[in-house]
Design an enzyme around this catalytic site. Structure first.
Site, PDB file in Angstrom:
ATOM      1  N   GLU A   1       0.777  -1.207  -0.103  1.00  0.00           N
ATOM      2  CA  GLU A   1      -0.347   0.347   0.408  1.00  0.00           C
ATOM      3  C   GLU A   1       0.992   0.973  -0.455  1.00  0.00           C
ATOM      4  O   GLU A   1       0.648   2.633  -0.851  1.00  0.00           O
ATOM      5  CB  GLU A   1      -1.086  -0.133   1.561  1.00  0.00           C
TER       6      GLU A   1
ATOM      7  N   CYS B   1     -18.281  -3.171 -17.495  1.00  0.00           N
ATOM      8  CA  CYS B   1     -18.203  -1.895 -15.522  1.00  0.00           C
ATOM      9  C   CYS B   1     -19.593  -2.715 -15.077  1.00  0.00           C
ATOM     10  O   CYS B   1     -20.962  -2.253 -15.505  1.00  0.00           O
ATOM     11  CB  CYS B   1     -18.564  -0.777 -15.799  1.00  0.00           C
TER      12      CYS B   1
ATOM     13  N   CYS C   1     -16.560   1.608 -19.829  1.00  0.00           N
ATOM     14  CA  CYS C   1     -17.635   1.630 -18.611  1.00  0.00           C
ATOM     15  C   CYS C   1     -18.444  -0.023 -19.722  1.00  0.00           C
ATOM     16  O   CYS C   1     -19.471   0.285 -18.771  1.00  0.00           O
ATOM     17  CB  CYS C   1     -18.610   2.691 -19.823  1.00  0.00           C
TER      18      CYS C   1
HETATM   19  S1  SF4 Z   1     -18.472   3.526 -12.318  1.00  0.00           S
HETATM   20 FE1  SF4 Z   1     -17.922   2.256 -14.310  1.00  0.00          FE
HETATM   21  S2  SF4 Z   1     -19.778   3.229 -15.165  1.00  0.00           S
HETATM   22 FE2  SF4 Z   1     -19.225   4.739 -14.226  1.00  0.00          FE
HETATM   23  S3  SF4 Z   1     -17.835   5.656 -14.805  1.00  0.00           S
HETATM   24 FE3  SF4 Z   1     -17.045   3.794 -14.001  1.00  0.00          FE
HETATM   25  S4  SF4 Z   1     -16.683   2.454 -15.058  1.00  0.00           S
HETATM   26 FE4  SF4 Z   1     -18.424   3.778 -16.172  1.00  0.00          FE
END
Ligand code: SF4
Length: 359
Positions: free
Chosen positions: A37, A202, A199
Site C-alpha cells: 500500500e 463495468c 464503461c
Molecule cells: S463507474 Fe463504471 S460506468 Fe461509471 S464511469 Fe466508472 S467505469 Fe464508467
C-alpha cells in the site's frame, strides 16, 4: 442502487475479472499489504512490482526491516521517489517491534498512529489482511465514487472528501470486506480508469450518473491549478584519479532526507567561481571543467533546474574523507546507497560524459 446491490455487483465482477495474482495477494499478512500500500501511493502497479519483490526478498518480516540500516532501505527505494515513505516504513517497523512485540497492531486507531499511514491506508491493511470492516478511500475509490454519484468539486476539498467518506462507508459490506476492498480498488485501476474508462465492462454501468449524463471525463474534478516556482542549483560531479565521484549525505529530514547526493555549489557557473567554491568549501582543487545542460526535476511544490558540472580533482584532500557524510562513489561498481532520482540519473550518465559520448 442499494448499497447491497452495489457491493454484490462489484463482488461478482471481481470474481470473474479482478486481479488475483499480484505479488502482495499471496500470503496476505498485514506487513506485506502495508508495504504494498505504501509503495502503491503515487506509483503505478507495474512500477511497484519489481521494487516490492526486491524489498520482500531483503526484508521478509517487520523485524528484519526494523533492524536494517536505513541506507539499505533507501537504496531499495531508489527510483520510486517520495522517500519519506521509506523512512516512515523503517520508523514504523521499529515502533511495532518496540511497542507491539513485532506484531502489526490490530485496531484502526493504532495503525493510523504509526508514521506514514493515513486513514484509508490503515483501513486497507486491516480490511485486506484481517477482513475487518473499514471503508477505504484511495485515489481509485474516489474516482469510482465521484463518477458513480456525479459528485462535483475537487475530492481534496474537505466537504467533498467528507461526502465521499460517507458514501464509502455506506457501501462497504460487513461481510466480505476484504474481497469488496480489493474489488473496488481493481475496478478503479482497470475499468474506471482516469482516461478511457471502459464503461461497457463495468458492473455499475446501469446506475452510474456520470455515464448516464455522458460526463465521465468530468469526474473527478481536477485540483485547482497553481503555478509552481522554479528553483535552480548546480550539482558538481567531481571525479578523483580513480574515476570515483564525490557524494555527500543529506541531513535526515527535508528534501531527499538521508539520501546521498552531489555537492551543490552556491556560486556562478563560471570556471573561476566553481574553482574558488570547491577550494573554499571542499578543500579540493579542480580543473577540466565541463558545464552541461540543465536537467529539470519536478517536486510536488516546485521545479528544480539542476546544472551539472563535471570536473577532475587534482588534490585529494584527506580531510574530506574523515567526514562520515562524505564518500568517493564508484559509478561502475556502485554500493548500496539511497540516491535521489536525478542524482542517480546524473551518475548513470557520468561515464558517458567522461568518455565523450555525451557533451
Ligand atoms: S463507474 Fe463504471 S460506468 Fe461509471 S464511469 Fe466508472 S467505469 Fe464508467
Amino acid at each position: 442502487m442499494k448499497p447491497g446491490n452495489f457491493s454484490s455487483s462489484l463482488l461478482r465482477w471481481h470474481d470473474a475479472h479482478g486481479r488475483h495474482d499480484l505479488p502482495w495477494q499471496s500470503n496476505m499478512t498485514a506487513y506485506r499489504i502495508w508495504v504494498s500500500e505504501i509503495m502503491l501511493q503515487q506509483t503505478q502497479v507495474a512500477t511497484v512490482i519489481p521494487y516490492y519483490q526486491r524489498f520482500m526478498q531483503q526484508f521478509a518480516d517487520i523485524e528484519s526491516l526494523a533492524k536494517a540500516d536505513i541506507d539499505l532501505v533507501l537504496h531499495l527505494w531508489t527510483g520510486l521517489g517520495y522517500y519519506a515513505r521509506a523512512r516512515n516504513l523503517h520508523k514504523a517497523a521499529n515502533i511495532i517491534c518496540h511497542d507491539y512485540a513485532g506484531q502489526f497492531p490490530e485496531t484502526l486507531d493504532a495503525v493510523i498512529a504509526l508514521p506514514g499511514i493515513g486513514r484509508s491506508t490503515a483501513a486497507a491493511i486491516l480490511a485486506l489482511s484481517d477482513n475487518q470492516h473499514h471503508a477505504i478511500l484511495d485515489g481509485n475509490v474516489k474516482r469510482v465514487l465521484t463518477r458513480f454519484f456525479a459528485i462535483d468539486g475537487w475530492p481534496g476539498k474537505p466537504e467533498v472528501e467528507r461526502l465521499l467518506w460517507q458514501h464509502a462507508e455506506n457501501l462497504t459490506p460487513i461481510e466480505n470486506t476484504a474481497q469488496y476492498t480489493q474489488a473496488i480498488m481493481d475496478l478503479g485501476a482497470t475499468v474506471c480508469t482516469r482516461t478511457n474508462a471502459k464503461c461497457h465492462q463495468c458492473p455499475l454501468l446501469q446506475h452510474c450518473r456520470a455515464y448516464a449524463n455522458d460526463r465521465v471525463t468530468n469526474y473527478p474534478t481536477s485540483k485547482p491549478k497553481k503555478t509552481i516556482p522554479v528553483k535552480k542549483t548546480i550539482m558538481l560531479l567531481l571525479r578523483n584519479k580513480d574515476n570515483q565521484v564525490l557524494l555527500q549525505q543529506r541531513p535526515p529530514s527535508g528534501i531527499w532526507g538521508g539520501l546521498w547526493s552531489l555537492p551543490e555549489a552556491q556560486c556562478d557557473t563560471t570556471q573561476k567561481a566553481l574553482c574558488a567554491w570547491s577550494q573554499n568549501e571542499l578543500k579540493l582543487t579542480i580543473n577540466d571543467i565541463t558545464i552541461a545542460q540543465p536537467l529539470r526535476h519536478t517536486f510536488s511544490h516546485f521545479h528544480l533546474d539542476i546544472t551539472p558540472v563535471y570536473a577532475s580533482v587534482i588534490n585529494e584532500s584527506s580531510a574530506i574523507m574523515e567526514q562520515a557524510d562524505t564518500v568517493w562513489y564508484n559509478t561502475c561498481k556502485p554500493d548500496a546507497r539511497g540516491l535521489a532520482a536525478p542524482v542517480k540519473k546524473l551518475l548513470d550518465t557520468h561515464n558517458d560524459v567522461m568518455t565523450g559520448v555525451i557533451t
